[in-house]
Design a protein around this motif. Structure first.
Motif, PDB file in Angstrom:
ATOM      1  N   SER A   3       0.837  -1.200   0.000  1.00  0.00           N
ATOM      2  CA  SER A   3       0.000   0.000   0.000  1.00  0.00           C
ATOM      3  C   SER A   3       0.870   1.248   0.000  1.00  0.00           C
ATOM      4  N   THR A   6       1.610   1.768  -3.519  1.00  0.00           N
ATOM      5  CA  THR A   6       0.425   2.240  -4.250  1.00  0.00           C
ATOM      6  C   THR A   6       0.260   3.751  -4.099  1.00  0.00           C
ATOM      7  N   ILE A   7       0.440   4.236  -2.863  1.00  0.00           N
ATOM      8  CA  ILE A   7       0.331   5.675  -2.627  1.00  0.00           C
ATOM      9  C   ILE A   7       1.462   6.421  -3.351  1.00  0.00           C
ATOM     10  N   ARG A   9       3.167   5.532  -5.902  1.00  0.00           N
ATOM     11  CA  ARG A   9       2.969   5.449  -7.338  1.00  0.00           C
ATOM     12  C   ARG A   9       1.988   6.512  -7.835  1.00  0.00           C
ATOM     13  N   LYS A  10       0.941   6.734  -7.049  1.00  0.00           N
ATOM     14  CA  LYS A  10      -0.018   7.762  -7.452  1.00  0.00           C
ATOM     15  C   LYS A  10       0.635   9.144  -7.418  1.00  0.00           C
ATOM     16  N   ASP A  14       1.101  11.508 -10.541  1.00  0.00           N
ATOM     17  CA  ASP A  14       0.555  12.867 -10.480  1.00  0.00           C
ATOM     18  C   ASP A  14       1.590  13.886 -10.924  1.00  0.00           C
ATOM     19  N   THR A  86     -10.825  13.059   0.395  1.00  0.00           N
ATOM     20  CA  THR A  86     -10.399  11.681   0.179  1.00  0.00           C
ATOM     21  C   THR A  86      -9.677  11.090   1.387  1.00  0.00           C
ATOM     22  N   LEU A  89     -11.921   8.722   3.351  1.00  0.00           N
ATOM     23  CA  LEU A  89     -12.119   7.478   2.605  1.00  0.00           C
ATOM     24  C   LEU A  89     -10.866   6.604   2.668  1.00  0.00           C
ATOM     25  N   LEU A  90      -9.706   7.225   2.459  1.00  0.00           N
ATOM     26  CA  LEU A  90      -8.448   6.468   2.498  1.00  0.00           C
ATOM     27  C   LEU A  90      -8.271   5.778   3.840  1.00  0.00           C
ATOM     28  N   MET A  91      -8.665   6.468   4.905  1.00  0.00           N
ATOM     29  CA  MET A  91      -8.444   5.918   6.235  1.00  0.00           C
ATOM     30  C   MET A  91      -9.393   4.767   6.560  1.00  0.00           C
ATOM     31  N   TYR A  93      -9.709   2.423   4.414  1.00  0.00           N
ATOM     32  CA  TYR A  93      -9.095   1.313   3.694  1.00  0.00           C
ATOM     33  C   TYR A  93      -8.066   0.632   4.589  1.00  0.00           C
ATOM     34  N   PRO A  94      -7.651  -0.580   4.202  1.00  0.00           N
ATOM     35  CA  PRO A  94      -6.621  -1.239   5.013  1.00  0.00           C
ATOM     36  C   PRO A  94      -5.273  -0.547   4.830  1.00  0.00           C
ATOM     37  N   LEU A  95      -5.162   0.631   5.363  1.00  0.00           N
ATOM     38  CA  LEU A  95      -4.004   1.487   5.157  1.00  0.00           C
ATOM     39  C   LEU A  95      -3.806   2.286   6.441  1.00  0.00           C
TER      40      LEU A  95
END
Lengths: 276, 310
Positions: A3, A6-7, A9-10, A14, A86, A89-91, A93-95
């Motif tokens: 994860s 993933t972050i 990478r975004k 960007d 966001t 929402l992110l929080m 998630y399993p993150l």
């Protein structure tokens, strides 16, 4: 780990999408080449002066530019997600918060590192190819040291930007505080140090004073890139204090690394205690 | 395994008591409606279940684990109220990003976008999306990775009637497959046919929980009979007055019809008497709706009562 990547990478994609990476690299390359060719203009000639002089000029510009770019890149890392809606929402998630912050750091850090490497790397190669009698080995070493220290300095200010970003709840406030950080470390700090030095009229403990330079990452950066070349001969202002520092380049590198590790740890602690 | 279990949960924000001794649970294959005025504690309850906050007191267990544990949140789908996304990314990119974070299969991305009706817009940037399209993307996001617990905060905002019907059909299907679903909404008549149980919150405490039948019994609200007379209103009224065994009957005349409010427990007795009298041509029975029950429990404090902070 997945994860975090993933972050990261975004963030990376960007900065490719909004052309930040390419713009920073371009600015760096232009500056480096400009300084390399016109750096000696003050002494009445145009052309490559010398590697130490070029690096010294680049470092002097770098201390203004690198912190600013790093702060701009990172100041909205968390507060931007919150304002954009966001973060909540992110929080869910399993993150974990740590994973989010480290992912951001990895993304922003890689953006800056790549831009630095590409920008100054291209300039370095151009100098090596175009300037006739330059010592390529010395240039490569100096450029490498410059690129690595520039990246570390940038990471330090990215981490400092996070400290602000996890604490405030509005983007403009974060931007203002980021500018204040820049102002303090780049402009105010040395003035304060000089002022202390002069006002104390030598009363100030002379053993302590050089250590104060380590409280400012931009001074460490300058010491690393200038002192190592000139044996203190070219040093002026507060930097002359650096010649008295009993730690070698190894200590300076360590200090620069600590300057991103410690603020990052602080940002994480603050982020964990933030209410969402 | 329960989807979630709140046991005597309280939550304080600064000094204010936002939730006060709430007991609530949700089993798999059940749709729970969570209702209350603004600031009643709905969002707080949801955040506790999501693990965004920890209860000041009491026990919160989710899918047999701790709220907020990554192994638990992997199986939770959540649609926040007014969901927002990165405006510069396309719908597909956003859903792929969230799918990676959730460890869901990336093949789900186009599938889900099709399911919520965004197949034509998935490669457009989200900043060009309408409110309804963002809401659909939010739904697709909540459905990533086959959640066992689905929490939807105002899911139908911005959706047209057809999309709303589609959504409820989808929720029913998921429920039949064993997903536990929490539905927060202010559109009570809209959700009424679809929820299995309702929980009504006011000022941080749970006022009532149960299926609609049990809520009606708890509220003890009258059933309304609408009667069309066979011969005349006066004759019919005489029958009703004659049948009246207990107090609490309210009779209103309206346009040649009679409306009678009768206690639920006395309804059948009255209907039998009426049928036997032969004075009734047509009969309609109106149970209190979810909205009636809700207003009963919330009290009619008017707007002042609903103006609490989130």
């Amino acid at each position: 780990m997945n994860s975090i990547w993933t972050i990261a990478r975004k963030e990376l994609s960007d900065s490719l999408r909004n052309r930040w990476l390419i713009a920073i690299a371009l600015v760096f390359a232009t500056l480096a080449l400009g300084i390399a060719w016109f750096g000696a203009a003050a002494s009445g000639q145009v052309g490559y002066a010398s590697t130490p002089a070029t690096i010294a000029s680049l470092a002097s510009l770098g201390i203004f530019l690198i912190p600013l770019i790093a702060l701009l890149l990172a100041y909205d890392a968390i507060v931007g997600e919150e304002e954009g809606g966001t973060l909540l929402l992110l929080m869910t998630y399993p993150l974990s918060r740590g994973q989010l912050l480290f992912g951001k750091f990895l993304g922003h850090g890689l953006t800056l590192a790549l831009a630095t490497l590409i920008g100054f790397g291209v300039a370095g190669v151009a100098i090596a190819v175009l300037v006739q009698d330059v010592a390529v080995g010395a240039l490569a070493l100096a450029m490498l040291r410059f690129i690595v220290s520039t990246t570390l300095l940038g990471w330090g200010f990215i981490a400092l930007a996070y400290v602000v970003s996890v604490r405030v709840s509005e983007k403009p406030v974060a931007a203002g505080l980021a500018l204040a950080i820049w102002f303090f470390f780049v402009l105010i700090f040395d003035l304060m140090l000089l002022g202390t030095l002069v006002a104390s009229q030598g009363e100030f403990n002379p053993d302590l004073l050089p250590w104060l330079l380590l409280l400012n990452p931009t001074d460490i950066y300058r010491l690393l890139n200038i002192v190592t070349f000139s044996d203190g001969a070219q040093l002026s202002g507060v930097l002359s204090l650096g010649a008295d520092l009993p730690i070698g380049p190894g200590g300076l590198w360590l200090a620069l690394v600590l300057w991103f590790v410690v603020p990052l740890a602080g940002a994480l602690a603050l982020f964990r205690s933030r209410r969402i | 395994m329960s989807c979630f279990r709140l046991e005597n949960v309280s939550y304080r924000y600064d000094k204010a008591l936002v939730l006060n001794g709430v007991d609530l649970r949700l089993e798999p294959g059940e749709i729970l409606g969570l209702f209350g005025h603004n600031g009643a504690g709905k969002t707080t309850s949801i955040k506790l279940i999501l693990g965004l906050m920890t209860a000041s007191q009491g026990k919160v267990s989710v899918l047999d684990g701790e709220a907020g544990d990554p192994r638990v949140s992997q199986y939770i789908g959540y649609l926040p109220e007014n969901v927002m996304f990165y405006p510069q990314l396309t719908g597909r990119e956003i859903l792929a990003h969230f799918a990676r974070l959730k460890g869901a299969n990336l093949r789900q991305v186009p599938e889900l976008l099709g399911q919520v009706g965004l197949e034509d817009a998935m490669d457009a940037r989200v900043k060009t999306y309408s409110k309804g399209m963002r809401q659909r993307l939010g739904l697709a996001q909540a459905l990533l990775g086959k959640p066992r617990l689905l929490m939807l905060d105002e899911p139908t905002v911005g959706l047209d009637p057809v999309a709303t019907a589609d959504l409820y059909r989808l929720l029913r299907k998921l429920r039949d497959e064993g997903t536990g679903i929490v539905l927060c909404s202010h559109v009570l008549p809209g959700v009424e046919p679809y929820i299995d149980r309702a929980a009504i919150l006011t000022d941080g405490s749970l006022k009532a929980v149960g299926d609609l039948g049990s809520l009606r019994r708890q509220a003890n609200m009258p059933v309304t009979l609408s009667l069309e007379p066979e011969n005349g209103v006066a004759e019919l009224e005489a029958v009703i007055n004659g049948a009246q065994a207990s107090a609490g009957l309210m009779v209103r005349r309206d346009n040649g019809h009679l409306h009678v409010d009768v206690r639920s427990s006395e309804k059948m007795a009255l209907v039998k008497t009426l049928m036997a009298s032969g004075e009734v041509r047509d009969l309609g029975i109106y149970q209190p709706t979810l909205e009636d029950v809700y207003v009963h429990f919330i009290g009619s404090g008017g707007l002042s009562h609903r103006g609490g902070s989130q």
